[in-house]
Write an enzyme that holds these catalytic residues in place. Structure first.
Site, PDB file in Angstrom:
ATOM      1  N   SER A  86       0.827  -1.202   0.000  1.00 58.96           N
ATOM      2  CA  SER A  86       0.000   0.000   0.000  1.00 58.96           C
ATOM      3  C   SER A  86       0.863   1.255   0.000  1.00 58.96           C
ATOM      4  CB  SER A  86      -0.889   0.006   1.238  1.00 58.96           C
ATOM      5  OG  SER A  86      -0.092   0.277   2.379  1.00 58.96           O
ATOM      6  N   LYS A  87       0.205   2.336  -0.295  1.00 59.38           N
ATOM      7  CA  LYS A  87       0.840   3.637  -0.271  1.00 59.38           C
ATOM      8  C   LYS A  87       1.483   3.889   1.091  1.00 59.38           C
ATOM      9  CE  LYS A  87      -1.696   7.370   0.092  1.00 59.38           C
ATOM     10  NZ  LYS A  87      -2.728   8.394  -0.156  1.00 59.38           N
ATOM     11  N   ARG A  88       0.789   3.451   2.105  1.00 59.91           N
ATOM     12  CA  ARG A  88       1.282   3.613   3.479  1.00 59.91           C
ATOM     13  C   ARG A  88       2.635   2.937   3.697  1.00 59.91           C
ATOM     14  NH1 ARG A  88      -0.044   7.479   4.977  1.00 59.91           N
ATOM     15  NH2 ARG A  88      -2.192   8.179   4.988  1.00 59.91           N
ATOM     16  N   GLY A  92       4.962   2.452   1.574  1.00 61.81           N
ATOM     17  CA  GLY A  92       5.991   3.277   0.966  1.00 61.81           C
ATOM     18  C   GLY A  92       6.418   4.388   1.903  1.00 61.81           C
TER      19      GLY A  92
END
Length: 511
Positions: free
Chosen positions: A265-267, A269
RNA sequence: GCCGCGUUGGUCAAGGGGUUAAGACGCAUCCCUUUCACGGAUGAAUCACGGGUUCGAUUCCCGUACGCGGUACCA
């Protein structure tokens, strides 16, 4: 199943934000399959959820694909014969099919309000069934055309009561299909819920739209992420009811790309400091910027390469592939069925390999971009090419070119004297004064020549070359890094070299 | 909970009835290099568990465990 038709594949993103690693890999595998088989790669925009419309997201997807070099053969920007390519513009097409399903007894109208649905879920929720579905067990207790009289249904529709159309999943049938990656996969229809096909606003859900559009667009192979596997039986049934299983595309569900905990997920990253999106994405509501691989300093060649190898390999030891090699060697049968954890270290290794592999000419423009972003002006292209050739082995990311080559184009602002200052003495000072004198007289200004005279002067001054080589490097570069000093001096040129040595010498003398 | 898909070193993975179980990343040590890298060499580290089938299972079958995904009028 259709085996002889022209290969037509599609990527169908919903334009709601940044384009994820996994999304790009799905594009890539679709693209590779299409190109390998001389087919078409279609981009279809799945924008049926009007509440999730995000301005700019569609353009962003095109930008990402362009950067990756994975341009579609047909899309909203390049319409083929099967348009429109944006589902919101195809709205009228879907209702007919939904009505057809109702007429044949495979679907029904449902008038339950959101509140009523909540209530149903509350009512049937227990430890055994924490997430009740709208399925064959409860459908006869809900407000729909299965439980209401024909008259009531007509009346409700006539009075503009909002309704959805749901698929009526058969009871206790086995639906199975052959996945190109996983082999036969089967489901018991009793355990699948009555998915909404047409929403109250008249838009189809993904389930209806994907089947209708794949049919209308003559898609031969439907590839998507593994997260879709659980809803495959709905799609299979829809194909069976609407167009016939013999017309159905071949399916393949790609393994997920995992982060440190679950689906990447973006998180992740943000948390672990690596990009997840292909390119920078700014959330228009929060203004939050999520960094992309492009801006982080990745080459598209490397990005594609690393993505291809995340879930696929050709069975040999080869790991570095150009897009043409990938097209040639890709096969669905060699795609893994298990998810792959994304490893940023390995991702960087791929980029490094590509930087080393590419020649200065192909790197040139991208390096200029990096330098100019940091206000380093590059006037001399010949010099630039030589510099790139000299330093590229030590650049893992394109952005590393700044540190590794800026000093060729402008005098370093910070000279780190700490490695040499403590050991500085008159003897070394004298050496550099003599070196400077020698530099002034030097005509050829060529690396080997410079090195020879440097060593000569060192020995005359009773110094080991090593004792004064680091100081020279620091004077020219500003730090303990870079290629051979004399190569640097050669490229810097006589005047600049002399000037840098003089300047630092002055500082050292003053200290 | 239920359904589905998975499970070879820390990560990506080859292999697929008999192998010293490849290779790569990362890590460590050494060589090269009077910087930093590149390059080269070496090393540590793996078949989730239990039952079958078999002369023989990492490989086939069944369980279990674990992981992930799904379980929306989102895709």
């Amino acid at each position: 199943m259709n085996t002889e038709k022209r290969v037509r594949v599609r990527f169908a993103p919903s334009p709601t934000g940044g384009l994820h690693l996994g999304g790009v890999r799905t594009v890539l595998y679709n693209y590779l399959y299409a190109k390998k088989h001389g087919g078409d790669f279609i981009l279809r925009i799945e924008d049926t959820d009007q509440t999730r419309f995000v301005p700019g997201a569609e353009e962003y997807i095109f930008d990402c694909l362009k950067w990756c070099g994975l341009n579609p053969d047909e899309s909203v920007r390049n319409e083929g014969p099967y348009g429109p390519y944006r589902q919101s513009e195809r709205k009228e097409k879907y209702r007919l099919y939904a009505e057809e399903l109702i007429a044949e007894g495979h679907a029904y109208y449902a008038f339950d309000t959101p509140e009523e649905l909540d209530e149903m879920r509350r009512k049937y929720k227990n430890d055994e069934n924490p997430q009740p579905q709208y399925d064959n067990k409860v459908r006869m207790r809900m407000k729909n055309s299965l439980t209401l009289s024909g008259e009531d249904v007509h009346e409700l529709i006539r009075s503009n009561t909002p309704y959805v159309i749901r698929i009526k999943m058969p009871e206790n049938e086995t639906v199975s299909f052959n996945d190109m990656i996983r082999g036969e996969v089967s489901f018991n229809t009793s355990l699948v819920d009555d998915k909404v096909l047409l929403k109250a606003d008249g838009m189809p859900t993904y389930h209806l739209a994907v089947v209708v559009d794949d049919h209308l667009m003559k898609i031969s192979h439907a590839f998507r992420g593994e997260e879709w596997l659980p809803s495959a039986p709905v799609h299979i049934l829809l194909w069976k009811y609407l167009f016939g299983l013999d017309k159905m595309p071949h399916w393949a569900h790609f393994p997920l790309i995992l982060g440190p905990n679950g689906k990447l997920s973006k998180r992740d990253g943000l948390k672990y400091g690596f990009p997840v999106f292909a390119m920078n994405w700014t959330d228009s509501k929060t203004g939050e910027l999520t960094e992309g691989f492009k801006e982080k300093g990745f080459l598209p060649e490397a990005f594609i390469n690393l993505l291809a190898l995340l879930g696929w390999n050709d069975g040999t030891e080869q790991e570095v592939f150009s897009i043409d090699e990938l097209i040639e060697k890709f096969s669905m049968g060699r795609v893994h069925s298990a998810g792959a954890k994304f490893d940023y270290e390995k991702a960087k290794w791929f980029n490094h390999e590509w930087i080393k592999k590419l020649d200065a000419g192909s790197l040139k423009e991208r390096v200029v971009e990096v330098l100019e972003a940091k206000n380093v002006k590059v006037q001399d292209e010949k010099l630039l090419l030589k510099v790139i050739e000299l330093v590229k082995d030590r650049c893992t990311l394109l952005t590393d070119f700044y540190e590794q080559s800026a000093y060729f184009f402008k005098t370093p602002e910070n000279i780190d004297l700490s490695p040499i200052q403590p050991k500085w003495n008159d003897k070394k000072n004298l050496f550099f004064i003599e070196l400077l004198r020698n530099f002034e007289l030097e005509n050829s200004w060529e690396a080997h020549q410079l090195e020879n005279s440097f060593k000569e002067i060192a020995s005359v001054n009773d110094l080991k070359p090593g004792e004064v080589m680091l100081p020279l490097r620091i004077m020219l570069v500003g730090g303990k890094f870079g290629p051979h000093v004399f190569d640097i001096a050669a490229l810097l040129g006589k005047a600049e070299t002399i000037q840098r040595v003089k300047a630092t010498l002055k500082v050292l003398e003053g200290a």
